[in-house]
Design a protein around this motif. Structure first.
Motif, PDB file in Angstrom:
ATOM      1  N   UNK A 136       0.826  -1.208   0.000  1.00 14.49           N
ATOM      2  CA  UNK A 136       0.000   0.000   0.000  1.00 14.49           C
ATOM      3  C   UNK A 136       0.863   1.262   0.000  1.00 14.49           C
ATOM      4  N   UNK A 137       1.913   1.273   0.811  1.00 11.70           N
ATOM      5  CA  UNK A 137       2.799   2.433   0.851  1.00 11.70           C
ATOM      6  C   UNK A 137       3.481   2.645  -0.501  1.00 11.70           C
ATOM      7  N   UNK A 138       3.948   1.568  -1.123  1.00 11.64           N
ATOM      8  CA  UNK A 138       4.567   1.683  -2.447  1.00 11.64           C
ATOM      9  C   UNK A 138       3.562   2.235  -3.453  1.00 11.64           C
ATOM     10  N   UNK A 139       2.322   1.752  -3.389  1.00 17.29           N
ATOM     11  CA  UNK A 139       1.284   2.230  -4.307  1.00 17.29           C
ATOM     12  C   UNK A 139       0.944   3.696  -4.054  1.00 17.29           C
ATOM     13  N   UNK A 140       0.932   4.111  -2.796  1.00 20.34           N
ATOM     14  CA  UNK A 140       0.688   5.521  -2.474  1.00 20.34           C
ATOM     15  C   UNK A 140       1.792   6.410  -3.030  1.00 20.34           C
ATOM     16  N   UNK A 141       3.028   5.961  -2.927  1.00 23.22           N
ATOM     17  CA  UNK A 141       4.151   6.727  -3.483  1.00 23.22           C
ATOM     18  C   UNK A 141       4.024   6.813  -5.001  1.00 23.22           C
ATOM     19  N   UNK A 142       3.684   5.696  -5.636  1.00 26.89           N
ATOM     20  CA  UNK A 142       3.496   5.676  -7.089  1.00 26.89           C
ATOM     21  C   UNK A 142       2.396   6.659  -7.488  1.00 26.89           C
ATOM     22  N   UNK A 143       1.296   6.655  -6.744  1.00 30.52           N
ATOM     23  CA  UNK A 143       0.194   7.574  -7.030  1.00 30.52           C
ATOM     24  C   UNK A 143       0.592   9.029  -6.856  1.00 30.52           C
ATOM     25  N   UNK A 144       1.341   9.329  -5.796  1.00 28.49           N
ATOM     26  CA  UNK A 144       1.775  10.709  -5.544  1.00 28.49           C
ATOM     27  C   UNK A 144       2.722  11.198  -6.640  1.00 28.49           C
ATOM     28  N   UNK A 145       3.643  10.341  -7.040  1.00 35.64           N
ATOM     29  CA  UNK A 145       4.585  10.694  -8.113  1.00 35.64           C
ATOM     30  C   UNK A 145       3.815  10.941  -9.411  1.00 35.64           C
ATOM     31  N   UNK A 146       2.857  10.082  -9.702  1.00 41.06           N
ATOM     32  CA  UNK A 146       2.043  10.246 -10.910  1.00 41.06           C
ATOM     33  C   UNK A 146       1.288  11.563 -10.894  1.00 41.06           C
ATOM     34  N   UNK A 147       0.731  11.921  -9.744  1.00 38.28           N
ATOM     35  CA  UNK A 147      -0.023  13.166  -9.615  1.00 38.28           C
ATOM     36  C   UNK A 147       0.845  14.363  -9.999  1.00 38.28           C
ATOM     37  N   UNK A 148       2.024  14.439  -9.437  1.00 33.50           N
ATOM     38  CA  UNK A 148       2.922  15.573  -9.699  1.00 33.50           C
ATOM     39  C   UNK A 148       3.351  15.590 -11.165  1.00 33.50           C
ATOM     40  N   UNK A 149       3.711  14.445 -11.689  1.00 33.46           N
ATOM     41  CA  UNK A 149       4.171  14.364 -13.081  1.00 33.46           C
ATOM     42  C   UNK A 149       3.046  14.740 -14.048  1.00 33.46           C
ATOM     43  N   UNK A 150       1.833  14.304 -13.751  1.00 27.60           N
ATOM     44  CA  UNK A 150       0.706  14.627 -14.636  1.00 27.60           C
ATOM     45  C   UNK A 150       0.345  16.107 -14.593  1.00 27.60           C
ATOM     46  N   UNK A 151       0.435  16.718 -13.421  1.00 28.73           N
ATOM     47  CA  UNK A 151       0.211  18.166 -13.355  1.00 28.73           C
ATOM     48  C   UNK A 151       1.218  18.895 -14.233  1.00 28.73           C
ATOM     49  N   UNK A 152       2.464  18.445 -14.203  1.00 24.22           N
ATOM     50  CA  UNK A 152       3.492  19.045 -15.046  1.00 24.22           C
ATOM     51  C   UNK A 152       3.170  18.832 -16.528  1.00 24.22           C
ATOM     52  N   UNK A 153       2.718  17.623 -16.882  1.00 23.57           N
ATOM     53  CA  UNK A 153       2.343  17.339 -18.270  1.00 23.57           C
ATOM     54  C   UNK A 153       1.188  18.199 -18.739  1.00 23.57           C
ATOM     55  N   UNK A 154       0.194  18.382 -17.886  1.00 18.61           N
ATOM     56  CA  UNK A 154      -0.931  19.257 -18.235  1.00 18.61           C
ATOM     57  C   UNK A 154      -0.460  20.694 -18.435  1.00 18.61           C
ATOM     58  N   UNK A 155       0.416  21.145 -17.581  1.00 18.57           N
ATOM     59  CA  UNK A 155       0.948  22.505 -17.708  1.00 18.57           C
ATOM     60  C   UNK A 155       1.666  22.678 -19.050  1.00 18.57           C
ATOM     61  N   UNK A 156       2.496  21.702 -19.413  1.00 17.63           N
ATOM     62  CA  UNK A 156       3.207  21.769 -20.700  1.00 17.63           C
ATOM     63  C   UNK A 156       2.204  21.821 -21.848  1.00 17.63           C
ATOM     64  N   UNK A 157       1.228  20.919 -21.834  1.00 16.40           N
ATOM     65  CA  UNK A 157       0.239  20.876 -22.909  1.00 16.40           C
ATOM     66  C   UNK A 157      -0.569  22.155 -23.010  1.00 16.40           C
ATOM     67  N   UNK A 158      -1.005  22.672 -21.865  1.00 18.93           N
ATOM     68  CA  UNK A 158      -1.785  23.915 -21.866  1.00 18.93           C
ATOM     69  C   UNK A 158      -0.940  25.080 -22.375  1.00 18.93           C
TER      70      UNK A 158
END
Length: 190
Positions: A136-158
């Motif tokens: 669960x902790x590993x999955x939470x870290x994976x989810x948190x990393x994904x969240x930050x990376x996706x926000x960055x991707x959205x910013x680039x695209x926008x």
């Protein structure tokens, strides 16, 4: 403990690359996306990136034979979903539909979330030796990393979406390319 966190973070970065690319495509297609919607998009991707390894872990630790059967179909499912979404984006853009009609809808976002995280089911194999809390902790870290990376991707695209007149075509092509990449990587080289 630090090695566990570093490994989980690196795993999260690797898994988030598909969602990152789709985030860029969504930002390109909808350059005026509001902040709250961007948070919802990144949150959806991170939720599925968190959920899929846990489902994989559960399947591996309980019914491993059944998971091995499902694992064979993962590249086909991802390819089908991403082709559908990418072609739909391209067709809507080329038909010249109104911008509001091309915005990211909840059903489409859910399809993208599943399609970009379905390969994370395989992570269940790599974390199968973990206890429930570690998985669960590993999955939470994976989810948190994904969240930050996706926000960055959205910013680039926008940022660049307003520059290109037909940016949604680029976004659709990116989604199709990701689907083909997942398929080829897993079917021919996996």
């Amino acid at each position: 403990m630090w090695l566990f966190i570093v490994n989980s973070t690196l795993l999260g970065i690797g898994l988030a690359m598909d969602a990152f690319s789709v985030s860029i495509a969504n930002g390109l297609a909808e350059p005026k996306m509001r902040r709250l919607k961007a948070l919802a998009v990144a949150g959806t991707y991170s939720f599925f990136q968190l959920l899929m390894p846990m489902i994989g872990w559960f399947l591996v630790t309980t019914v491993i034979g059944w998971f091995r059967v499902i694992e064979k179909f993962i590249p086909y499912i991802a390819l089908g979903l991403l082709l559908f979404i990418g072609i739909k984006m391209i067709v809507e853009c080329l038909r010249g539909k109104e911008e509001e009609a091309r915005t990211l809808t909840a059903p489409l976002l859910l399809l993208q979330g599943i399609a970009t995280s379905i390969d994370a089911l395989s992570v269940g194999f790599t974390i199968a030796e973990y206890a429930w809390t570690e998985a669960l902790l590993a999955s939470l870290i994976i989810g948190a990393v994904t969240f930050v990376i996706c926000l960055f991707g959205l910013w680039i695209g926008k940022r660049f979406g307003g520059i290109f007149k037909r940016a949604e075509v680029v976004g659709g092509v990116i989604l199709i390319a990701i689907g083909i990449e997942i398929f080829v990587k897993n079917v021919f080289f996996g």
